[in-house]
Scaffold this motif. Structure first.
Motif, mmCIF file in Angstrom:
data_model
loop_
_atom_site.group_PDB
_atom_site.id
_atom_site.type_symbol
_atom_site.label_atom_id
_atom_site.label_comp_id
_atom_site.label_asym_id
_atom_site.label_seq_id
_atom_site.Cartn_x
_atom_site.Cartn_y
_atom_site.Cartn_z
ATOM 1 N N THR A 329 20.059 -3.596 33.333
ATOM 2 C CA THR A 329 19.527 -2.414 33.576
ATOM 3 C C THR A 329 19.062 -1.489 32.508
ATOM 4 N N ALA A 330 19.919 -1.600 31.353
ATOM 5 C CA ALA A 330 19.672 -0.858 30.066
ATOM 6 C C ALA A 330 18.574 -1.501 29.458
ATOM 7 N N GLU A 331 18.640 -2.545 29.189
ATOM 8 C CA GLU A 331 17.486 -3.340 28.569
ATOM 9 C C GLU A 331 16.317 -3.340 29.080
ATOM 10 N N SER A 332 16.293 -3.168 30.400
ATOM 11 C CA SER A 332 14.931 -3.006 31.456
ATOM 12 C C SER A 332 14.443 -1.622 31.236
ATOM 13 N N VAL A 333 15.207 -0.597 31.302
ATOM 14 C CA VAL A 333 14.735 0.675 30.973
ATOM 15 C C VAL A 333 14.293 0.986 29.397
ATOM 16 N N SER A 334 15.200 0.307 28.581
ATOM 17 C CA SER A 334 14.586 0.289 27.098
ATOM 18 C C SER A 334 13.393 -0.020 26.828
ATOM 19 N N ALA A 335 13.151 -1.399 27.445
ATOM 20 C CA ALA A 335 11.867 -2.085 27.366
ATOM 21 C C ALA A 335 10.753 -1.399 28.220
ATOM 22 N N ALA A 336 11.031 -0.804 29.307
ATOM 23 C CA ALA A 336 9.743 -0.073 29.780
ATOM 24 C C ALA A 336 9.544 1.330 29.041
ATOM 25 N N THR A 337 10.456 1.858 28.750
ATOM 26 C CA THR A 337 9.983 3.189 28.128
ATOM 27 C C THR A 337 9.749 3.116 26.731
ATOM 28 N N GLY A 338 10.070 1.968 25.834
ATOM 29 C CA GLY A 338 10.071 2.050 24.469
ATOM 30 C C GLY A 338 10.748 2.804 23.802
ATOM 31 N N HIS A 339 12.012 3.114 24.550
ATOM 32 C CA HIS A 339 13.023 4.094 23.664
ATOM 33 C C HIS A 339 14.165 3.024 23.395
#
Length: 445
Positions: A329-339
């Protein structure tokens, strides 16, 4: 991403307002303006009222304050001095749940206070001096473990010496909700250097602590956003702090992040309800989160997100506590937001996710990292509002909202297996330290 706050259904106006919102800073200012937020104190009660009002203002439903009993520890006067070979006083502060009492004994340097270092020297009948940091290359060894190792080996007193310069004696609890077995104090890095020299010369010291432990009361603050569903995600942060500082970094920032994230989530089309918990008494034993876990049907909890340390520094850290699903989940959100979100997979028992993790609930602990080893300004009088950049609070609130929404959507993450989790802690060399701190779960044998 698959959540109700993804690119197809997110309310971009909500995120736009969050980008410039001054309410997180106002909440942090209100918390840090209190005299202190020590567990069971009037200041902690005032902070509970403050965060309850902030949740209501954020659009959170069903906000309530739930009291619980605890053992309140109060710090009075502390005297500390080297008595041999010279009489020399030093500034020191008692560590929470140190008993009242006086002891005079030889000093012994136990280095970082790891089990191996304690084993290498004779601490019986002595006052052990341990650093607040731990050796590079290994896991961080907590203060409670160091104290427990020293006392188990026969130490009659304990001195916790900061590794951060600036005449900053550190604080921190010795036990969870009960008096410890020996007097203990925190001293500055500069004092620690002197004490190690005196210990090498066969010196002795005297510790005299005046403190009080008696029945007290704290409270948790609860609310919810999203639909009323049988299954839910929990979003937590502790609002208490130690009595020697403002508690801006630990954990005023986390509280501000959670309330700002709740405001965003209240405008999202969530598939599951999200329960918000601002909990008391983390600093003296995770008592608020333990109370929350005990009073919650954990079979209904899909995951818990504990915000302890987010908003302090630039980049978010997601501690996933042995859950592959929350790491994804953390990796998915990071990739999707560029943060950037740094994922750290190893578990530990020293924050409010622990009462849930040890019962099998998948977790994220949201933190942020200065790049320094240890707490830095935390647990010292330098934990003040001027260290905070509100931009970090805002951005971490947005990322927190997305992480919670992502956990609320899609498939539920698998539960943690107790035997596998116990083995993971053993592999990380936690068992001896957790037993010394009386934290090893009875079910793990």
């Amino acid at each position: 991403m698959s959540s109700g706050c993804n690119s197809e259904s997110v309310n971009y106006e909500t995120f736009g307002r969050a980008w410039t919102d001054d309410r997180p800073w106002k909440l942090l200012t209100g918390l840090t303006a209190l005299e202190h937020r020590m567990a069971g104190s009037e200041g902690e009660a005032a902070a509970a009222d403050l965060v309850a009002d902030a949740l209501r203002g954020a659009g959170v439903d069903d906000v309530e304050q739930a009291p619980f009993e605890m053992n309140r520890w109060r710090r009075e006067e502390t005297e500390f001095a080297v008595v041999e070979p010279d009489e020399r006083p030093f500034d020191a502060i008692a560590l929470p749940y140190s008993p009242a009492g006086a002891v005079e004994a030889p000093l012994v340097d136990v280095g970082h206070g790891t089990p191996a270092e304690v084993d290498e020297v004779d601490v019986a009948g002595r006052i052990a001096v341990a650093s607040t940091t731990t050796p590079e290359g290994g896991r961080f060894v907590h203060r409670m473990e160091k104290f427990g190792h020293a006392v188990d080996a026969g130490a009659v007193g304990f001195v916790f010496a900061n590794h951060v310069a600036g005449q900053l004696p550190p604080t921190g609890s010795l036990r969870f909700n009960e008096e410890a077995a020996a007097v203990a104090v925190g001293v500055s890095e500069e004092t620690g250097e002197w004490l190690r020299e005196y210990a090498d010369r066969g010196g002795a010291a005297r510790i005299d602590v005046d403190a009080d432990t008696r029945p007290g009361e704290s409270q948790n603050v609860y609310g919810r956003v999203g639909p009323d569903t049988d299954e839910e995600v929990l979003l937590l942060a502790h609002y208490d702090a130690h009595d020697i500082a403002e508690g801006a970094l630990d954990n005023g920032c986390g509280v501000a992040v959670v309330v700002a994230a709740a405001r965003i989530l209240a405008d999202c089309d969530l598939p599951l309800g999200v329960r918000i918990g601002l909990v008391g008494c983390e600093e003296v034993g995770l008592l608020g989160s333990e109370q929350m876990a005990d009073s919650t049907d954990l079979d209904s909890v899909r995951a818990v997100v504990n915000v302890d340390g987010a908003g302090r520094f630039r980049n978010l850290v997601a501690m996933t506590h042995a859950s592959e699903a929350t790491a994804d989940t953390a990796e998915s959100v990071s990739a999707a937001t560029g943060h950037p979100i740094e994922v750290q997979e190893n578990p530990h028992p020293f924050s409010d996710q622990w009462p849930f993790v040890k019962r099998g609930v998948p977790a994220l602990q949201l933190h942020s990292d200065s790049g320094e080893r240890g707490r830095g300004w935390g647990h010292t009088e330098a934990d003040t509002r001027d260290k905070v950049d509100v931009r970090n609070v805002r951005e971490h609130a947005m990322l927190t909202a997305l992480l919670v929404a992502e956990l609320a959507g899609g498939e539920a993450p698998p539960r943690l297996d107790g035997e596998a989790l116990a083995e993971r802690f053993r592999d990380l060399d936690f068992e001896r330290g957790m037993r010394a701190a009386d934290l090893w779960p009875e079910a793990w044998v």
